[in-house]
Design an enzyme around this catalytic site. Structure first.
Site, PDB file in Angstrom:
ATOM      1  N   LYS A   1       0.843  -1.194   0.000  1.00 13.95           N
ATOM      2  CA  LYS A   1       0.000   0.000   0.000  1.00 13.95           C
ATOM      3  C   LYS A   1       0.877   1.242   0.000  1.00 13.95           C
ATOM      4  O   LYS A   1       1.882   1.313   0.698  1.00 13.95           O
ATOM      5  CB  LYS A   1      -0.904   0.013   1.236  1.00 13.95           C
ATOM      6  CG  LYS A   1      -1.998  -1.029   1.244  1.00 13.95           C
ATOM      7  CD  LYS A   1      -2.815  -0.943   2.519  1.00 13.95           C
ATOM      8  CE  LYS A   1      -3.903  -2.003   2.552  1.00 13.95           C
ATOM      9  NZ  LYS A   1      -4.666  -1.981   3.824  1.00 13.95           N
TER      10      LYS A   1
ATOM     11  N   GLU B   1     -19.620  -8.636   8.245  1.00 10.71           N
ATOM     12  CA  GLU B   1     -20.727  -8.062   9.014  1.00 10.71           C
ATOM     13  C   GLU B   1     -21.714  -9.117   9.500  1.00 10.71           C
ATOM     14  O   GLU B   1     -22.271  -8.988  10.603  1.00 10.71           O
ATOM     15  CB  GLU B   1     -21.451  -7.014   8.175  1.00 10.71           C
ATOM     16  CG  GLU B   1     -20.654  -5.754   7.897  1.00 10.71           C
ATOM     17  CD  GLU B   1     -19.730  -5.868   6.691  1.00 10.71           C
ATOM     18  OE1 GLU B   1     -18.997  -4.898   6.406  1.00 10.71           O
ATOM     19  OE2 GLU B   1     -19.743  -6.947   6.042  1.00 10.71           O
TER      20      GLU B   1
ATOM     21  N   ARG C   1     -25.641  -5.536   4.915  1.00  7.35           N
ATOM     22  CA  ARG C   1     -25.093  -6.818   4.478  1.00  7.35           C
ATOM     23  C   ARG C   1     -25.427  -7.936   5.456  1.00  7.35           C
ATOM     24  O   ARG C   1     -25.259  -9.115   5.135  1.00  7.35           O
ATOM     25  CB  ARG C   1     -23.581  -6.709   4.310  1.00  7.35           C
ATOM     26  CG  ARG C   1     -23.137  -5.513   3.493  1.00  7.35           C
ATOM     27  CD  ARG C   1     -21.673  -5.544   3.167  1.00  7.35           C
ATOM     28  NE  ARG C   1     -21.429  -6.420   2.041  1.00  7.35           N
ATOM     29  CZ  ARG C   1     -20.231  -6.618   1.489  1.00  7.35           C
ATOM     30  NH1 ARG C   1     -19.178  -6.007   1.991  1.00  7.35           N
ATOM     31  NH2 ARG C   1     -20.084  -7.432   0.470  1.00  7.35           N
TER      32      ARG C   1
END
Length: 643
Positions: A285, A372, A400
Site C-alpha cells: 500500500k 458483518e 449486508r
C-alpha cells in the site's frame, strides 16, 4: 498542492488499446508516470490513495495483457481503481474524483464500459466475475472474467462461496489476490517468480493435464494418491493449498511491483487451458510515495495534500467534535462503569471510533474483518451469555447482515446494541455509502428500539440508554462529520424509551424531526415565525417505538404537521402517517407532509448540497410547510363555498 507531473508516455495512452502499443521495456517508465499522476490527482481531490498506489503495476499489466473491456475486469474493493480509471479514457476527468458531477471514487457501470460491475462494498468481485465468465461460456464468447480482490476482502464469506462455485467457469475465470498486507504470502523473490512462471506455463499445464488423464485411468486408490502427490508437491513449493481445495489452480506469490515477473505470468494465465486460476500477487500500500509507505493507515483515505511534504489539508482544527469521536468517548465511559460492555466492528475500527475503545479496553474490543454477518451473530452470542455488546457498523454496511439482524437478534429478542455511523448522506463516497435505509429496515422488525441522535449531547445520552437497556435489541444512528457544538453532559441522562421532547412551542405549524436535521428544522421555524406562522419543533428521538402521546398532541393542535428524517421512504414519516390514519386524526382537516430522502440514489457531492438537492434543509422545510398551508386554505375555502 503541486504542478502536474511530466508524463510523456502516459500522454500517449487514452485507452488500453494504446497501452498495448508500447514495448515491454517501456512499461516500467510508464508505470512510474501513472503513479505520479495518481498522486497528483488525489492531492487535488482527496480520496483513497494508498490502495491505488499499490496496484499501479498490476493495473498496467492487466490492461497490457488482457483484452479489456471484452475481458471483464472487476476491482474489489473499488477504491483500488484510480489507476484503472486513468487507463480507461477518464484521465481528463480524474481531478473531479468524488466531486459533485465528477467521477465516482469507485467503479461504476454508468461511467464506463471498462467498469462492468460497480464495487464499493467488498468481496463481490469473484461472484460477479464468475457471472461474466459463465455467461460468456454459455454464449460461446471468448471473454474472461477477471477479479482483483484485496486480501482484506478475503475475510468475507461471500468470496469463498463464490470460489466454491467457480469450477464451472474453467479457464474463463481469473482471480488475482492482491495481498497488500503480507498477511498470507511468504517472502517473494526470484525463486518464487521463477516457480510461478514455470507452473503457469503452457508446457507445465499441458504436462500436468497429460499426467492427470493418465492418473484417471489408474485404479481409484492410485488415482487419488497421484492427485494428492501433485497438489502436495506444488503446495510445498508455492503454498495455495486452500485455494487448490476450492478448485483453483494456484500461481504465486509474485512481486506485484515487478513488471518483468507480472507480465509473463499473466500472459501464461491468459493463454492457459486449465482453470479457474488464482494468481497471488504481493503489493505494498502506498508504493512509490514515501509518506504513504511510512503510514499506510493514514494515507488509505486522505484529504487534499501537498505532494512534496505529504501534509494533508484537514482544515484549521477546533470546532465541534465529530459524532464518531463523541460516540467513542461515550462508549468508553460506559465500559468504565460496566465490565460487560464490549465493542465489535467489521474492519472499520478507525472509521467507527472502536480503535479508541480498543486502546482503553483491548480485551473487550473485536475487529472481525469484513464480515458483518459474523459480527452481528457474534454479538448475539455475547448478548445471550449476558454481555452488553455494541455492534458498531456503518449504516450502509449493516445492510449486508440483515438476515442475521432478523433471525439471530430480533426473533430471539437479544439485547444487541447497534451503533450505526454514517447515517444520512455521506458526501464524497456517494450513494453506495449513504446511510439511507436503516430507519426503514430496522423499524419494521418487532422487538427493536430505533433512535436517532440530533446532537452530541443526545448521542451521549443514547449510548448510556443503550448500555442500560436489556429488554431487546436497540439501535442508534448518527451522521458523519462534526456535531453542532452543544455541551456534552458529564453525567449522561437515561432516556425514557419511546419519549421525544419539545424544542420550541408554537400553534400553527408542527415540525416533527428525527435525527440530525433538527438544526435545519429550528432554522425553518425561525423563518416561519418571522412570517407570522407560529411553529412548534419537536425532536422525536425514537423512530420506534413512536411517542404516540406527543405526536397525537401535535397533530391535533396544529393546522399542518411536517415530519423530517434522513432516511428513505418507509421510515419515521410512514409510521406517523400510519398512526394518524389508524386513529382517524387525518379526518379533522389536518394536513401532514413527510420529508425524507427521494426515491433515487444521490451521487457524490458535498453533504450540504446533497441535502439541498433532496429538499432536506431549512429552505425545503419552509417550502413544504407553506405549500401545505396553502393546500389547507384552499380546502377550507372550497368547503365553505360548497356549504
Amino acid at each position: 498542492m503541486s504542478e502536474r507531473p511530466t508524463t510523456p508516455l502516459l500522454d500517449t495512452v487514452t485507452y488500453p488499446a494504446d497501452l498495448r502499443k508500447l514495448k515491454p521495456e517501456q512499461l516500467r517508465a510508464f508505470a512510474d508516470e501513472l503513479r505520479e499522476e495518481v498522486i497528483s490527482a488525489v492531492s487535488v481531490t482527496g480520496g483513497h490513495l494508498g490502495a491505488g498506489l499499490g496496484v499501479v503495476e498490476l493495473a498496467t499489466a492487466i490492461h497490457y495483457v488482457f483484452d479489456t473491456p471484452k475481458d471483464r475486469l472487476v476491482w474489489d474493493v473499488g477504491h483500488q481503481c484510480y489507476p484503472h480509471k486513468i487507463l480507461t479514457g477518464r484521465r481528463d476527468r480524474i481531478r473531479t474524483l468524488r466531486q459533485g458531477g465528477g467521477l465516482s471514487g469507485f467503479t461504476k457501470r454508468s461511467e464506463s464500459e471498462y467498469d462492468p460491475f460497480g464495487a464499493a462494498h467488498s468481496s463481490t468481485s469473484i461472484s460477479s466475475a464468475l457471472g461474466f465468465a459463465i455467461a460468456n461460456k454459455m454464449a460461446d464468447k471468448p471473454g474472461k472474467g477477471i477479479a482483483v480482490i484485496g486480501d482484506g476482502a478475503m475475510s468475507a464469506g461471500m468470496a469463498y462461496e463464490a470460489m466454491n462455485n467457480a469450477e464451472a467457469a474453467g479457464n474463463r475465470l481469473v482471480v488475482i489476490l492482491n495481498d497488500n498486507d503480507m498477511s498470507i504470502a511468504p517472502p517473494v523473490g526470484g525463486l518464487s517468480a521463477y516457480l510461478s512462471r514455470i507452473v503457469s506455463s503452457r508446457k507445465f499445464l499441458s504436462l500436468r493435464d497429460i499426467a492427470r488423464k493418465f492418473a484417471r485411468a489408474l485404479p481409484k486408490p492410485l488415482h487419488d494418491a497421484a492427485r494428492k502427490t501433485d497438489e502436495f508437491a506444488r503446495g510445498m513449493a508455492m503454498g495455495g493449498t486452500l485455494f487448490e481445495e476450492l478448485g483453483f489452480y494456484y500461481v504465486g506469490p509474485i512481486d506485484g511491483h515487478n513488471l518483468d515477473h507480472l507480465i509473463p505470468v499473466l500472459e501464461n494465465v491468459r493463454d492457459a487451458e486449465e482453470g479457474p486460476i488464482l494468481v497471488h500477487v504481493v503489493t505494498q500500500k502506498g508504493k512509490g510515495y514515501a509518506p504513504a509507505e511510512a503510514a499506510a493507515d493514514k494515507y488509505h483515505g486522505v484529504a487534499k495534500f501537498d505532494v512534496v511534504t505529504g501534509k494533508q489539508d484537514k482544515g484549521s482544527g477546533g470546532g465541534p467534535p465529530s459524532y464518531t469521536g463523541v460516540f467513542a468517548n461515550a462508549l468508553i465511559a460506559e465500559a468504565k462503569r460496566d465490565e460487560r460492555v464490549c465493542a465489535i466492528t467489521a474492519a472499520m475500527p478507525g472509521g467507527t471510533g472502536v480503535d479508541k475503545f480498543s486502546e482503553a479496553f483491548p480485551d473487550r474490543s473485536f475487529d472481525v474483518g469484513i464480515a458483518e454477518q459474523h459480527a452481528v451473530t457474534f454479538a448475539a452470542g455475547l448478548a445471550a451469555q449476558g454481555m452488553r455488546p455494541f455492534a458498531v457498523i456503518y449504516s450502509t454496511f449493516l445492510q449486508r447482515a440483515y438476515d442475521q439482524v432478523v433471525h439471530d437478534v430480533a426473533i430471539q429478542n437479544l439485547p444487541v446494541r447497534f451503533a450505526m455511523d454514517r447515517a444520512g448522506f455521506v458526501g464524497a463516497d456517494g450513494s453506495t455509502h449513504a446511510g439511507s435505509f436503516d430507519i426503514a429496515y430496522l423499524s419494521t422488525l418487532p422487538n427493536f428500539v430505533v433512535m436517532a441522535a440530533s446532537d452530541e449531547a443526545e448521542l451521549t445520552n443514547m449510548v448510556h440508554t443503550m448500555a442500560e437497556y436489556d429488554a431487546g435489541p436497540i439501535a442508534v444512528r448518527y451522521p458523519r462529520g462534526a456535531g453542532t457544538g452543544v455541551t456534552i453532559p458529564e453525567t449522561p441522562e437515561l432516556l425514557e424509551i419511546g419519549k421525544g421532547r419539545i424544542v420550541r412551542e408554537g400553534s400553527k405549524v408542527a415540525i416533527l424531526s428525527l435525527g440530525a436535521r433538527l438544526e435545519e428544522a429550528k432554522k425553518a421555524a425561525d423563518r416561519l415565525d418571522a412570517m407570522g406562522l407560529s411553529t412548534t419543533v419537536a425532536d422525536l428521538r425514537f423512530a420506534k417505538p413512536l411517542d404516540t402521546a406527543l405526536i397525537r398532541k401535535l397533530l391535533t393542535s396544529h393546522e399542518v404537521a411536517v415530519t423530517i428524517e434522513e432516511g428513505s421512504a418507509g421510515g419515521f414519516g410512514a409510521y406517523v402517517l400510519t398512526m394518524a390514519s389508524d386513529e382517524g386524526i387525518t379526518d379533522n382537516g389536518l394536513t401532514i407532509r413527510t420529508m425524507r430522502m427521494p426515491d433515487a440514489f444521490i451521487d457524490q457531492d458535498k453533504p450540504e448540497k446533497q441535502y439541498a438537492m433532496a429538499g432536506l434543509d431549512a429552505d425545503g422545510i419552509v417550502e413544504t410547510a407553506l405549500k401545505a398551508l396553502r393546500h389547507n386554505s384552499a380546502g377550507v375555502e372550497e368547503a365553505g363555498a360548497r356549504a
